[in-house]
Design an enzyme around this catalytic site. Sequence first.
Site, PDB file in Angstrom:
ATOM      1  N   SER A   1       4.735  -6.810  -2.282  1.00 28.29           N
ATOM      2  CA  SER A   1       4.622  -6.536  -0.735  1.00 28.29           C
ATOM      3  C   SER A   1       5.108  -8.158  -0.270  1.00 28.29           C
ATOM      4  O   SER A   1       4.931  -9.079  -0.934  1.00 28.29           O
ATOM      5  CB  SER A   1       3.144  -6.702  -0.567  1.00 28.29           C
ATOM      6  OG  SER A   1       2.940  -6.765   0.658  1.00 28.29           O
ATOM      7  N   GLY A   2       6.058  -7.993   0.653  1.00 26.83           N
ATOM      8  CA  GLY A   2       6.842  -9.256   1.369  1.00 26.83           C
ATOM      9  C   GLY A   2       5.628 -10.189   1.843  1.00 26.83           C
ATOM     10  O   GLY A   2       6.081 -11.419   1.490  1.00 26.83           O
ATOM     11  N   HIS A   3       4.666  -9.841   2.416  1.00 29.92           N
ATOM     12  CA  HIS A   3       3.763 -10.780   2.992  1.00 29.92           C
ATOM     13  C   HIS A   3       3.084 -11.715   2.125  1.00 29.92           C
ATOM     14  O   HIS A   3       2.561 -12.642   2.483  1.00 29.92           O
ATOM     15  CB  HIS A   3       3.053 -10.371   4.160  1.00 29.92           C
ATOM     16  CG  HIS A   3       1.898  -9.379   3.657  1.00 29.92           C
ATOM     17  ND1 HIS A   3       0.486  -9.959   3.588  1.00 29.92           N
ATOM     18  CD2 HIS A   3       1.896  -8.178   3.161  1.00 29.92           C
ATOM     19  CE1 HIS A   3      -0.293  -9.118   3.303  1.00 29.92           C
ATOM     20  NE2 HIS A   3       0.316  -8.131   3.159  1.00 29.92           N
TER      21      HIS A   3
ATOM     22  N   THR B   1       0.917  -1.300   0.071  1.00 29.49           N
ATOM     23  CA  THR B   1       0.159   0.031   0.157  1.00 29.49           C
ATOM     24  C   THR B   1       0.752   1.171  -0.006  1.00 29.49           C
ATOM     25  O   THR B   1       0.675   2.001  -0.836  1.00 29.49           O
ATOM     26  CB  THR B   1      -0.820   0.157   1.286  1.00 29.49           C
ATOM     27  OG1 THR B   1      -1.647  -1.198   1.249  1.00 29.49           O
ATOM     28  CG2 THR B   1      -1.802   1.222   1.271  1.00 29.49           C
TER      29      THR B   1
ATOM     30  N   GLN C   1       0.439  -9.118  -6.424  1.00 31.97           N
ATOM     31  CA  GLN C   1       0.180 -10.666  -6.542  1.00 31.97           C
ATOM     32  C   GLN C   1       0.952 -11.349  -7.541  1.00 31.97           C
ATOM     33  O   GLN C   1       0.759 -12.727  -7.543  1.00 31.97           O
ATOM     34  CB  GLN C   1      -1.280 -10.704  -6.615  1.00 31.97           C
ATOM     35  CG  GLN C   1      -2.398 -10.330  -5.910  1.00 31.97           C
ATOM     36  CD  GLN C   1      -2.294 -10.991  -4.613  1.00 31.97           C
ATOM     37  OE1 GLN C   1      -1.884 -12.160  -4.560  1.00 31.97           O
ATOM     38  NE2 GLN C   1      -2.737 -10.576  -3.478  1.00 31.97           N
TER      39      GLN C   1
ATOM     40  N   THR D   1      13.591   5.211   9.706  1.00 33.03           N
ATOM     41  CA  THR D   1      14.515   4.116  10.139  1.00 33.03           C
ATOM     42  C   THR D   1      14.245   2.597   9.564  1.00 33.03           C
ATOM     43  O   THR D   1      13.230   2.334   9.746  1.00 33.03           O
ATOM     44  CB  THR D   1      14.832   3.810  11.757  1.00 33.03           C
ATOM     45  OG1 THR D   1      15.431   5.178  11.891  1.00 33.03           O
ATOM     46  CG2 THR D   1      16.262   2.993  11.883  1.00 33.03           C
TER      47      THR D   1
ATOM     48  N   ASN E   1      -6.021  -9.277  -7.371  1.00 28.98           N
ATOM     49  CA  ASN E   1      -6.064 -10.103  -6.353  1.00 28.98           C
ATOM     50  C   ASN E   1      -7.200 -11.277  -5.951  1.00 28.98           C
ATOM     51  O   ASN E   1      -6.983 -12.028  -5.334  1.00 28.98           O
ATOM     52  CB  ASN E   1      -5.703  -9.309  -4.832  1.00 28.98           C
ATOM     53  CG  ASN E   1      -6.474  -8.255  -4.922  1.00 28.98           C
ATOM     54  OD1 ASN E   1      -6.583  -7.273  -5.932  1.00 28.98           O
ATOM     55  ND2 ASN E   1      -7.395  -8.038  -3.945  1.00 28.98           N
TER      56      ASN E   1
ATOM     57  N   CYS F   1      -9.296  -7.293   2.771  1.00 25.59           N
ATOM     58  CA  CYS F   1      -9.483  -5.987   3.249  1.00 25.59           C
ATOM     59  C   CYS F   1     -10.900  -5.356   3.459  1.00 25.59           C
ATOM     60  O   CYS F   1     -11.323  -4.633   4.204  1.00 25.59           O
ATOM     61  CB  CYS F   1      -8.883  -4.952   2.533  1.00 25.59           C
ATOM     62  SG  CYS F   1      -7.003  -5.558   2.062  1.00 25.59           S
TER      63      CYS F   1
HETATM   64  N1  PLP Z   1      -2.229  -4.576  -4.083  1.00 24.08           N
HETATM   65  C1  PLP Z   1      -2.760  -5.860  -4.200  1.00 24.08           C
HETATM   66  C2  PLP Z   1      -3.244  -6.461  -5.184  1.00 24.08           C
HETATM   67  C3  PLP Z   1      -2.995  -6.518  -3.032  1.00 24.08           C
HETATM   68  O1  PLP Z   1      -3.624  -7.824  -3.100  1.00 24.08           O
HETATM   69  C4  PLP Z   1      -2.542  -6.401  -1.759  1.00 24.08           C
HETATM   70  C5  PLP Z   1      -2.870  -6.840  -0.415  1.00 24.08           C
HETATM   71  O2  PLP Z   1      -3.894  -7.591  -0.414  1.00 24.08           O
HETATM   72  C6  PLP Z   1      -1.998  -4.751  -1.624  1.00 24.08           C
HETATM   73  C7  PLP Z   1      -1.755  -4.033  -3.028  1.00 24.08           C
HETATM   74  C8  PLP Z   1      -1.726  -4.221  -0.387  1.00 24.08           C
HETATM   75  O3  PLP Z   1      -0.485  -4.676   0.033  1.00 24.08           O
HETATM   76  P1  PLP Z   1      -0.019  -4.406   1.609  1.00 24.08           P
HETATM   77  O4  PLP Z   1      -0.799  -5.433   2.396  1.00 24.08           O
HETATM   78  O5  PLP Z   1       1.394  -5.188   1.613  1.00 24.08           O
HETATM   79  O6  PLP Z   1      -0.400  -3.199   1.969  1.00 24.08           O
END
Ligand code: PLP
Length: 397
Positions: free
Chosen positions: A213-215, A87, A193, A251, A165, A339
């Site tokens: 995004s790492g996770h 994000t 994704q 940091t 996603n 979300c």
């Molecule tokens: N963009 C997409 C396509 C996503 O699927 C997600 C998370 O579900 C994000 C952005 C947001 O990533 P983060 O959770 O690291 O903010």
Amino acid sequence: METAKLLGPLEMKTDAPLIYLDNNATTQVDPAVVEEMLPYLTTFYGNPSSAYAFGKRVGAAIDLARERVARLLDCEPGEILFTSCGTESTNTAIHSALAVDRDRQHIVTTRVEHSATLKTCELLAKRGYEITWLGVDSNGQINLRELETAIRPDTALVSVMWANNETGTLFPMDRIQDIVTEKGVLFHSDAVQVIGKLPVRLRDSRIHLLSLSGHKLHCPKGVGVLYVNRRSRFSAFMTGGGQENGRRAGTENVASIVGLGKACELAGQNIGVEALQVRTMRDSFEKAVLTRIPGSRVNGDIHSRLPNTSNLAFEGMDSEALLMVLDDAGICCSAGSACTTGSLYPSHVLKAMGFSDAHARSSLRFSFGRFNTNSDVDRTISALERAVERLRPLAVS
Ligand code: PLP
């Protein structure tokens, strides 16, 4: 006391092991990633900006992580900017594009973006910026001619996600880049994704800015990357200290950055085999569901889709009810994107694809990952079949 103890055990209505089929929401952290991170939470706690050796040693770990991320994306380490999440990366890309050229204050994006783009652009529209929203067809694909005509002399940025996603639909990145390059505008892609699931070669691309995004690739939450092409103009979003070469103040989240480097190294080593294994699992799951559960159908573009995602509609069903029954069986999946779950709005993606509220509310997303097994697939198919049989009479009465 450990928080896990404070909060007590995970309350599950089944003794069966958890089946996690929500890998587009987040992923299990790879134990090899945790191992790589641990010294940076314990022994090497120095500030990477400090001038002494103890700090520089930590800075060197960030440099190595940057190189590993760059190797996965096939770009220069200097083009990698660490952020706190996907994000933040997307917010940074959008705000940077508007800041580098004050004569260009118009953005082109799509109606099916993640809320990181969607909400940011909606807010910008309220502040007087102009946004052109591209629609999609029933497969979730944009119309390229519409994209071409939407770009104007004052367009600051085209921001189009690589893979959706919710449905896994992949946009035609090459053709989008042809159009954007010909028009001479900045191009950002939310590739959150895609990275780790499909190979990406930024060196050969015409993408200026890209978010990850790492996770989503077996690294902990709280770390992301914005790729900034070395020839692109850039304006920092976070201001303050000189970290990240003055491009992202604050940091660094060292342990997570180190973890992301390892996660990218692992993704690079496994990507081909993993995509094939995951695709095989997804396809066999989908085939069985479509044959065994009447009234089920796939949402998304089956000819251009992520290998791990299966978004399925179950005619006449309520996805929230299905989700609960599966939850009781220890199976995690998602109704719409994580979300927005909890709110009762039907998925904006399925709505943009022209589906009714009822169709959108009857849809579930199953997303597979490297830690899933064939037994997960078998157990989920049976549980889903039972859940639909149990709930369908209620749905039609
Ligand atoms: N963009 C997409 C396509 C996503 O699927 C997600 C998370 O579900 C994000 C952005 C947001 O990533 P983060 O959770 O690291 O903010």
